[in-house]
Design an enzyme around this catalytic site. Structure first.
Site, PDB file in Angstrom:
ATOM      1  CG  ASP A 197      -3.046   3.778   4.315  1.00  0.00           C
ATOM      2  OD1 ASP A 197      -3.918   4.147   3.488  1.00  0.00           O
ATOM      3  OD2 ASP A 197      -2.723   2.576   4.437  1.00  0.00           O
ATOM      4  CE1 TYR A 198      -0.469   4.873  -2.825  1.00  0.00           C
ATOM      5  CE2 TYR A 198      -2.091   6.488  -3.554  1.00  0.00           C
ATOM      6  CZ  TYR A 198      -1.003   5.678  -3.824  1.00  0.00           C
ATOM      7  OH  TYR A 198      -0.450   5.675  -5.074  1.00  0.00           O
ATOM      8  CB  SER A 199      -5.133  10.278   1.034  1.00  0.00           C
ATOM      9  OG  SER A 199      -5.465  11.584   0.614  1.00  0.00           O
ATOM     10  CB  ALA A 250       2.017   8.935   2.119  1.00  0.00           C
ATOM     11  CE  LYS A 251       1.581   8.294  -3.882  1.00  0.00           C
ATOM     12  NZ  LYS A 251       2.908   8.194  -4.523  1.00  0.00           N
TER      13      LYS A 251
END
Length: 272
Positions: A175-177, A179-180
């Site tokens: 999820d975090y990756s 978005a980044k």
């Protein structure tokens, strides 16, 4: 080249003058300003002579930060802002311009932690929250910051906060990756949209950095030491290390840099 580009007259940039206060007199908006890298950036930019609007959801922390800096003679405006709420973002930019008269730069830093789980275990609602904060929040911030800079007609600089998770994938970080990684496309496309308007768009990609988010994940010195050992520079960065990198991209010292994601990761991605 397009016809429009061909007809423009080339002008050699004026020689760059270095000063002790690299942001002297400039109005800078910082989102996610209540803690961690954001709070460090507010302090660093104010110390470099900027008029800073510190924006975040936690108003009590913003007020305390502004009060501390006021005692040091630095002008900081606390502004409540939820980057997932378009009206809140628009109001924060409007308030900054109302108080300071213009907007010269922005550090779009607001973020939330990822779920820390394998992809199929990530709750859909949490995935949406991560994307809404990191990606949509950055989009909304720029959507209202850019017109304020265009109105001023003096150009500007926008810096987004990405991550090493946006340069290389990692387990338990889908999820975090995601978005980044998407922020990189946002940076590069926006940089091309506004280069001729004198607005530069870049990002920093922090590695392991002390923050509330990190401390909630690595709760012991042993855990922090183990994680730090994976970095060529064996350690954990201070939030001010990231604030200084953002400062460089906001200042005229990087005036020839746009569309770039600057890795500030202790060498982690150098061999990837």
């Amino acid at each position: 080249m397009t016809t429009n580009q061909t007809n423009q007259t080339y002008q050699q940039p004026a020689p760059l003058t270095f000063t002790a206060d690299r942001l002297a007199g400039r109005v800078i908006l910082v989102t996610g300003a209540s803690s961690g890298i954001g709070a460090a950036a507010v302090r660093r930019f104010a110390a470099e002579g900027a008029l800073v609007a510190a924006a975040a959801r936690r108003e009590d922390r913003l007020t305390a930060l502004a009060g501390d800096l006021k005692k040091e003679g630095q002008d900081v405006l606390p502004v409540r802002c939820d980057v997932t709420d378009e009206r809140s973002v628009a109001a924060a930019v409007e308030e900054t311009v109302r108080v300071f008269g213009r907007l010269d730069g922005a550090f779009n830093n607001a973020g939330v932690p990822g779920a820390g789980r394998r992809l199929h275990e990530v709750d859909t609602e949490h995935f949406d929250k991560v994307v809404a904060t990191h990606l949509r929040g950055a989009f909304l911030s720029m959507k209202y910051e850019v017109p304020a800079m265009l109105d001023h007609a003096g150009g500007g600089s926008i810096v987004l906060c990405s991550s090493t998770a946006g340069l290389a994938g990692g387990a338990y970080a889908s999820d975090y990756s995601a978005a980044k990684f998407a922020l990189t496309g946002l940076v590069k496309s926006a940089a091309l949209d506004y280069a001729r308007d004198g607005i530069r768009v870049n990002a920093i990609a922090p590695g392991l950095t002390r923050s509330e988010m990190l401390d909630s994940w690595l709760t012991t010195e042993e855990a922090r030491a183990e994680q730090a050992s994976h970095f060529p520079i064996n350690g954990i960065a201070d939030p001010d290390d990231m604030a200084r990198a953002a400062l460089f991209l906001l200042s005229d010292e990087s005036r020839w840099t746009t569309g770039t994601v600057l890795a500030c990761d202790g060498g982690l991605t150098a061999g990837r």
